[in-house]
Motif scaffolding. Structure first.
Motif, PDB file in Angstrom:
ATOM      1  N   ASP A  81       0.946  -1.198   0.123  1.00 57.62           N
ATOM      2  CA  ASP A  81      -0.096  -0.006  -0.005  1.00 57.62           C
ATOM      3  C   ASP A  81       0.727   1.156  -0.008  1.00 57.62           C
ATOM      4  OD1 ASP A  81      -2.537  -1.306  -0.018  1.00 57.62           O
ATOM      5  OD2 ASP A  81      -1.960  -2.161   2.089  1.00 57.62           O
ATOM      6  N   ILE A  82       2.102   1.329   0.809  1.00 59.75           N
ATOM      7  CA  ILE A  82       2.924   2.299   0.613  1.00 59.75           C
ATOM      8  C   ILE A  82       3.476   2.481  -0.737  1.00 59.75           C
ATOM      9  CG2 ILE A  82       5.047   3.169   1.749  1.00 59.75           C
ATOM     10  CD1 ILE A  82       4.281   2.037   4.316  1.00 59.75           C
ATOM     11  N   LEU A  83       3.805   1.403  -1.068  1.00 57.85           N
ATOM     12  CA  LEU A  83       4.380   1.354  -2.676  1.00 57.85           C
ATOM     13  C   LEU A  83       3.580   1.894  -3.672  1.00 57.85           C
ATOM     14  CD1 LEU A  83       6.728   0.699  -4.509  1.00 57.85           C
ATOM     15  CD2 LEU A  83       5.962  -1.558  -4.474  1.00 57.85           C
ATOM     16  N   LEU A  84       2.353   1.448  -3.604  1.00 59.42           N
ATOM     17  CA  LEU A  84       1.378   1.863  -4.454  1.00 59.42           C
ATOM     18  C   LEU A  84       0.858   3.285  -4.450  1.00 59.42           C
ATOM     19  CD1 LEU A  84      -0.905  -1.422  -4.556  1.00 59.42           C
ATOM     20  CD2 LEU A  84       0.287  -0.511  -6.227  1.00 59.42           C
ATOM     21  N   GLN A  85       0.979   3.877  -3.197  1.00 57.57           N
ATOM     22  CA  GLN A  85       0.848   5.386  -3.043  1.00 57.57           C
ATOM     23  C   GLN A  85       2.157   6.083  -3.720  1.00 57.57           C
ATOM     24  OE1 GLN A  85       0.766   6.543   1.146  1.00 57.57           O
ATOM     25  NE2 GLN A  85      -0.503   8.174   0.836  1.00 57.57           N
ATOM     26  N   LEU A  86       3.084   5.567  -3.438  1.00 61.90           N
ATOM     27  CA  LEU A  86       4.516   6.355  -4.021  1.00 61.90           C
ATOM     28  C   LEU A  86       4.359   6.385  -5.435  1.00 61.90           C
ATOM     29  CD1 LEU A  86       7.191   5.041  -1.772  1.00 61.90           C
ATOM     30  CD2 LEU A  86       6.061   7.235  -1.553  1.00 61.90           C
ATOM     31  N   ILE A  87       3.909   5.174  -6.213  1.00 62.60           N
ATOM     32  CA  ILE A  87       3.962   5.128  -7.616  1.00 62.60           C
ATOM     33  C   ILE A  87       2.532   6.023  -8.070  1.00 62.60           C
ATOM     34  CG2 ILE A  87       3.171   3.593  -9.389  1.00 62.60           C
ATOM     35  CD1 ILE A  87       4.787   1.203  -7.853  1.00 62.60           C
ATOM     36  N   SER A  88       1.628   5.932  -7.305  1.00 62.13           N
ATOM     37  CA  SER A  88       0.475   6.781  -7.753  1.00 62.13           C
ATOM     38  C   SER A  88       0.890   8.375  -8.080  1.00 62.13           C
ATOM     39  CB  SER A  88      -0.724   6.507  -6.980  1.00 62.13           C
ATOM     40  OG  SER A  88      -0.402   7.312  -5.639  1.00 62.13           O
ATOM     41  N   LYS A  89       1.833   8.719  -7.301  1.00 63.89           N
ATOM     42  CA  LYS A  89       2.273  10.211  -7.189  1.00 63.89           C
ATOM     43  C   LYS A  89       2.942  10.538  -8.645  1.00 63.89           C
ATOM     44  CE  LYS A  89       2.906  10.597  -2.211  1.00 63.89           C
ATOM     45  NZ  LYS A  89       3.849  10.961  -1.405  1.00 63.89           N
ATOM     46  N   THR A  90       3.492   9.634  -9.171  1.00 66.68           N
ATOM     47  CA  THR A  90       4.310   9.516 -10.571  1.00 66.68           C
ATOM     48  C   THR A  90       3.616   9.157 -11.770  1.00 66.68           C
ATOM     49  OG1 THR A  90       6.258   9.703  -9.303  1.00 66.68           O
ATOM     50  CG2 THR A  90       6.399   9.045 -11.758  1.00 66.68           C
TER      51      THR A  90
END
Length: 291
Positions: A81-90
């Protein structure tokens, strides 16, 4: 290690080719794992440069220390969930993001007996929060995702802690500084950041502060301010690998061309360290032993 199905690997390569440039724009200069033109040789040269710069800045009589650490069970601990949140910013494209989500969350959906993951035939939405962790080691996408995850640490150290002599190779990182107490303070701040922001823990046995006079072990080398050596365990691994290839060639299992490729790669590694005569001795002894 879990291997993706063949068609999944095709998708992984295509995806990385599309999204990696987006993240490369954000990555710091001094992270070296799984990046184009940012490999172990550059990492070794940069750390040597750091030591030379610190010696020049603080004086040759000033002790210089290195904080070295890595993450305990890094790939197993990456939070989806943390990883997906980070990816969603880009990644702005919904279709691309959905594919990324499916790749990330397909890992734990495989049965324990399975050796392959087929992202086209996995269901992942049933997984509860406590199990939404882990990436398979070795996948091309996992390598990129792992860099995206620890890019947060890179920017914390560079932008907030303002540390100049910092380098990272996947989950192995170091900071060079003349003040041991300062490094102890950094150690505590990094530990807290990793736990709170990324749900990661430092490896208790690989989290140390050492004097650099005996060299810094990093990216397979032992690095000093004025020279670089190949680490003993790296040399032993190279010796064993080449010995196995020599034996395989003698038995007709591989061609001379393949053996020459291996030898060339090893010479390339030697050329980035101060190993005059060492490579010749190693190759000669193995040839004689296998003859």
């Amino acid at each position: 290690m879990s291997a993706p199905a063949f068609r999944d690997r095709v998708v992984h390569h295509s995806l990385v080719a599309q999204i990696e440039p987006l993240f490369e724009k954000r990555f710091i200069y001094d992270s070296y794992a799984c990046r184009k033109n940012r490999g172990t040789h550059l990492g070794a040269r940069r750390v040597k440069k750091f030591l030379m710069a610190a010696r020049t800045k603080y004086g040759k009589d000033q002790p210089i220390y290195a904080l070295q650490a890595d993450i305990k069970q890094y790939f197993k601990s990456i939070n989806w969930d943390i990883l997906l949140q980070l990816i969603s910013k880009t990644v702005a494209c919904p279709q691309t993001y959905n594919l990324i989500e499916k790749i990330i969350t397909s890992y734990k959906s495989a049965t324990p007996e399975s050796t392959q993951l087929d992202l086209f035939n996995q269901s992942h939405h049933h997984l509860v929060a406590g199990t939404r962790v882990g990436l398979p080691i070795g996948n091309l996408t996992s390598q990129l995702f792992a860099n995206i995850y620890l890019d947060q640490l890179d920017h914390f150290v560079k932008d907030q802690l303002r540390e100049k002599y910092y380098a990272r190779y996947m989950d192995d990182f170091l900071i060079i500084h003349p003040d041991k107490k300062h490094l102890l303070d950094l150690q505590d701040q990094i530990k807290e950041f990793l736990q709170k922001k990324l749900k990661l823990r430092l490896h208790p046995k690989k989290n140390v502060i050492k004097h650099t006079k005996n060299g810094i072990p990093f990216v397979g080398y032992l690095i000093f301010y004025d020279h670089v050596k190949i680490r003993g365990n790296t040399l032993r691994r190279m010796h064993k690998n080449y010995g196995n290839k020599v034996k395989a060639q003698k038995e007709g299992k591989i061609t001379l061309e393949k053996l020459a490729e291996t030898k060339s790669a090893l010479y390339g590694h030697f050329n980035h360290a101060n190993t005059y005569g060492l490579e010749k001795k190693m190759f000669k002894s193995l040839q004689n032993r296998s003859g």
